[in-house]
Design an enzyme around this catalytic site. Structure first.
Site, short mmCIF file in Angstrom:
data_model
loop_
_atom_site.label_atom_id
_atom_site.label_comp_id
_atom_site.label_asym_id
_atom_site.label_seq_id
_atom_site.Cartn_x
_atom_site.Cartn_y
_atom_site.Cartn_z
N GLU A 54 -20.92 1.40 -38.20
CA GLU A 54 -22.31 1.80 -36.97
C GLU A 54 -22.72 0.34 -36.42
OE1 GLU A 54 -20.94 4.38 -34.90
OE2 GLU A 54 -19.78 4.78 -36.35
N ASN A 65 -21.83 4.31 -23.47
CA ASN A 65 -20.27 4.98 -23.66
C ASN A 65 -19.53 4.55 -22.68
OD1 ASN A 65 -20.09 4.67 -27.21
ND2 ASN A 65 -21.77 6.97 -26.07
N ASP A 67 -18.97 7.07 -21.07
CA ASP A 67 -18.88 8.59 -20.21
C ASP A 67 -20.68 8.18 -19.70
OD1 ASP A 67 -20.57 9.10 -22.64
OD2 ASP A 67 -19.47 11.02 -23.20
N SER A 69 -23.01 8.06 -22.06
CA SER A 69 -24.09 8.67 -23.41
C SER A 69 -24.22 7.26 -24.00
CB SER A 69 -23.66 9.46 -23.84
OG SER A 69 -22.19 9.59 -24.55
N ASP A 71 -25.91 5.42 -27.68
CA ASP A 71 -25.54 5.72 -28.91
C ASP A 71 -26.73 4.80 -29.35
OD1 ASP A 71 -22.92 7.15 -29.01
OD2 ASP A 71 -22.00 5.30 -30.03
N ASN A 78 -25.23 9.57 -30.86
CA ASN A 78 -25.16 9.79 -29.82
C ASN A 78 -26.31 10.92 -28.32
OD1 ASN A 78 -22.72 11.22 -27.48
ND2 ASN A 78 -22.18 9.66 -27.82
#
Length: 126
Positions: A54, A65, A67, A69, A71, A78
């Site tokens: 990650e 991201n 959308d 959002s 991380d 998230n």
């Protein structure tokens, strides 16, 4: 010439500050101390592999991201579901500010990760 050297040094220090990796061994020690070895059936190596995949062990990593959002942290938790970033809609299931997931003491991110893997899907949530 000294001005150029100073600018180069400042750039290097900024790059180091932006990427805050933790060593694999130090992370393993913290994860073991926080009882993640065997938590919900996941071994210490599972957690280390997750952190490497990650974030490459970068505790301050933040990614946006598609959308909208974000991380956060070593496990790239998230903001849409798990933490509040005060920028986008969030369910904030971990009841934590996303910025706390970037802390070098890792306690907030470990507690949130425990909550994530305790639910349906386990580590498949990543």
């Amino acid at each position: 010439m000294p001005g150029l050297l100073l600018v180069s040094l400042a750039s290097c220090l900024l790059a180091i500050k932006q990427a805050s990796p933790i060593s694999r061994c130090d992370l393993a020690k913290v994860l073991h101390e926080e009882d993640l070895d065997g938590f919900e059936g996941y071994s210490l190596s599972d957690w280390l592999c997750l952190a490497f995949a990650e974030s490459a062990f970068n505790i301050t990593k933040v990614d946006e991201n598609t959308d909208g959002s974000f991380d956060y942290g070593i496990f790239q938790i998230n903001s849409h579901y798990w933490c509040n970033d005060y920028q986008s809609h969030t369910e904030n299931i971990c009841h934590v500010d996303c910025q706390e997931l970037l802390s070098p003491n890792l306690l907030s991110i470990i507690n949130c990760a425990k909550k994530i893997v305790s639910g349906a899907g386990g580590m498949k949530n990543w």
